[in-house]
Design a protein around this motif. Structure first.
Motif, short mmCIF file in Angstrom:
data_model
loop_
_atom_site.label_atom_id
_atom_site.label_comp_id
_atom_site.label_asym_id
_atom_site.label_seq_id
_atom_site.Cartn_x
_atom_site.Cartn_y
_atom_site.Cartn_z
N ALA A 1 70.33 55.79 19.66
CA ALA A 1 69.28 54.77 19.55
C ALA A 1 68.26 54.93 20.66
CB ALA A 1 69.90 53.38 19.58
N ALA A 2 68.74 55.27 21.86
CA ALA A 2 67.84 55.47 23.00
C ALA A 2 66.94 56.69 22.77
CB ALA A 2 68.65 55.62 24.28
N THR A 3 67.52 57.75 22.22
CA THR A 3 66.73 58.95 21.92
C THR A 3 65.66 58.65 20.87
OG1 THR A 3 68.59 60.40 22.44
CG2 THR A 3 66.84 61.33 21.09
N ARG A 4 66.08 57.94 19.83
CA ARG A 4 65.13 57.57 18.76
C ARG A 4 63.99 56.73 19.33
NH1 ARG A 4 63.94 53.51 15.24
NH2 ARG A 4 63.44 54.11 13.09
N SER A 5 64.34 55.75 20.15
CA SER A 5 63.33 54.88 20.76
C SER A 5 62.38 55.67 21.66
CB SER A 5 64.04 53.78 21.56
OG SER A 5 63.10 52.94 22.17
N SER A 6 62.95 56.60 22.41
CA SER A 6 62.14 57.44 23.30
C SER A 6 61.18 58.33 22.50
CB SER A 6 63.08 58.31 24.16
OG SER A 6 62.34 59.18 24.97
N LEU A 7 61.65 58.87 21.39
CA LEU A 7 60.80 59.70 20.53
C LEU A 7 59.66 58.89 19.94
CD1 LEU A 7 63.60 61.79 18.80
CD2 LEU A 7 61.72 62.75 20.17
N LEU A 8 59.95 57.65 19.51
CA LEU A 8 58.90 56.80 18.95
C LEU A 8 57.87 56.43 20.00
CD1 LEU A 8 60.84 54.40 16.54
CD2 LEU A 8 59.05 56.04 15.92
N ALA A 9 58.34 56.10 21.22
CA ALA A 9 57.41 55.76 22.29
C ALA A 9 56.52 56.96 22.63
CB ALA A 9 58.19 55.32 23.53
N ALA A 10 57.12 58.14 22.64
CA ALA A 10 56.35 59.36 22.92
C ALA A 10 55.35 59.63 21.80
CB ALA A 10 57.29 60.55 23.09
N ALA A 11 55.78 59.46 20.55
CA ALA A 11 54.89 59.68 19.41
C ALA A 11 53.70 58.73 19.47
CB ALA A 11 55.66 59.48 18.10
N ARG A 12 53.98 57.49 19.83
CA ARG A 12 52.89 56.51 19.96
C ARG A 12 51.85 56.98 20.97
NH1 ARG A 12 53.39 50.00 20.70
NH2 ARG A 12 51.33 49.63 21.59
N GLU A 13 52.32 57.41 22.14
CA GLU A 13 51.41 57.88 23.18
C GLU A 13 50.62 59.10 22.72
OE1 GLU A 13 53.57 58.52 26.79
OE2 GLU A 13 54.47 56.52 26.75
N VAL A 14 51.30 60.03 22.08
CA VAL A 14 50.65 61.27 21.65
C VAL A 14 49.64 61.00 20.54
CG1 VAL A 14 51.03 63.51 20.53
CG2 VAL A 14 52.54 62.77 22.39
N PHE A 15 50.03 60.20 19.55
CA PHE A 15 49.12 59.90 18.43
C PHE A 15 47.89 59.13 18.93
CE2 PHE A 15 52.96 59.85 15.35
CZ PHE A 15 52.85 61.21 15.16
N VAL A 16 48.10 58.19 19.85
CA VAL A 16 46.97 57.41 20.36
C VAL A 16 46.02 58.30 21.15
CG1 VAL A 16 46.36 55.64 22.09
CG2 VAL A 16 48.09 55.15 20.35
N SER A 17 46.56 59.22 21.94
CA SER A 17 45.70 60.06 22.79
C SER A 17 45.07 61.23 22.05
CB SER A 17 46.48 60.56 24.00
OG SER A 17 47.53 61.42 23.59
N LYS A 18 45.80 61.83 21.08
CA LYS A 18 45.30 63.04 20.43
C LYS A 18 44.90 62.83 18.97
CE LYS A 18 47.09 67.02 21.90
NZ LYS A 18 48.02 68.15 22.07
N GLY A 19 45.37 61.74 18.36
CA GLY A 19 45.17 61.57 16.93
C GLY A 19 46.30 62.24 16.17
#
Length: 202
Positions: A18-36
């Motif tokens: 669950a922690a890994t999944r949450s970490s991946l989603l948080a990272a995806a959010r940052e990446v998508f927001v910054s790069k599209g």
């Protein structure tokens, strides 16, 4: 490993997953927001999350799945905000359907402002193929829920939901809370044509 050891180890594994999944989603959010979405890569996400590509594909089918999961989770939070606001309005004695709608709409807009970067990500059109269909489908379902609030007034539902959708886009782009309140004040004055044209009984 004994049965007891296995039983104790299992929750830890689940918690780690669950922690890994949450970490991946948080990272995806940052990446998508910054790069599209289009420019972001799976490698960007796993690097930001300090995870492996294998762990990403264990939890998600790919980049689009990450994006859609972020969207569904955001929509879930928005739904909770609007439901709580509608319940609070009714509990406070609000009986006018438009008053309840405006309370819920205000909560939706406040959620957009609280999570403005994420809201902007979903509104700017840079999503996976077919995401525009998902957005239209969500709007249609939302309109159907509003139709239950405004009985037998489909034209009113179309007008107010369309006006609010336009307001959401402008408020997210500008970040202007004052604009949100002005838009809600105007939307709150919209009434069905029959009510507007009916002769006064006084």
């Amino acid at each position: 490993m004994s049965d007891v050891e296995a039983a104790v180890a299992q929750p830890r594994t689940s918690e780690r997953g669950a922690a890994t999944r949450s970490s991946l989603l948080a990272a995806a959010r940052e990446v998508f927001v910054s790069k599209g979405f289009a420019e972001a890569g799976v490698t960007d996400v796993v690097a930001r999350a300090d995870a492996s590509v294998g762990s990403l594909y264990h939890h998600f089918s790919g980049k689009a799945d990450l994006y859609l999961t972020l969207f569904e989770e955001w929509q879930g939070r928005q739904s909770q905000r609007t439901k709580q606001a509608a319940r609070a309005a009714r509990a406070a004695g609000e009986s006018d359907p438009m008053g309840v709608f405006i309370s819920a709409a205000r909560a939706y807009l406040e959620g957009c402002l609280e999570e403005r970067e994420l809201a902007a990500l979903f509104l700017r059109g840079d999503g996976p193929p077919g995401f525009d269909v998902v957005m239209r489908d969500r709007l249609r379902k939302w309109a159907q829920r509003n139709a239950a609030l405004f009985e037998n007034q489909p034209a009113l539902v179309v007008v107010i939901t369309g006006a609010l959708a336009a307001a959401v886009s402008e408020v997210v782009l500008s970040g202007d809370r004052g604009l949100a309140e002005e838009a809600l004040a105007i939307i709150g004055q919209i009434r069905p044509a029959a009510s507007a044209t009916a002769p006064s009984s006084g």
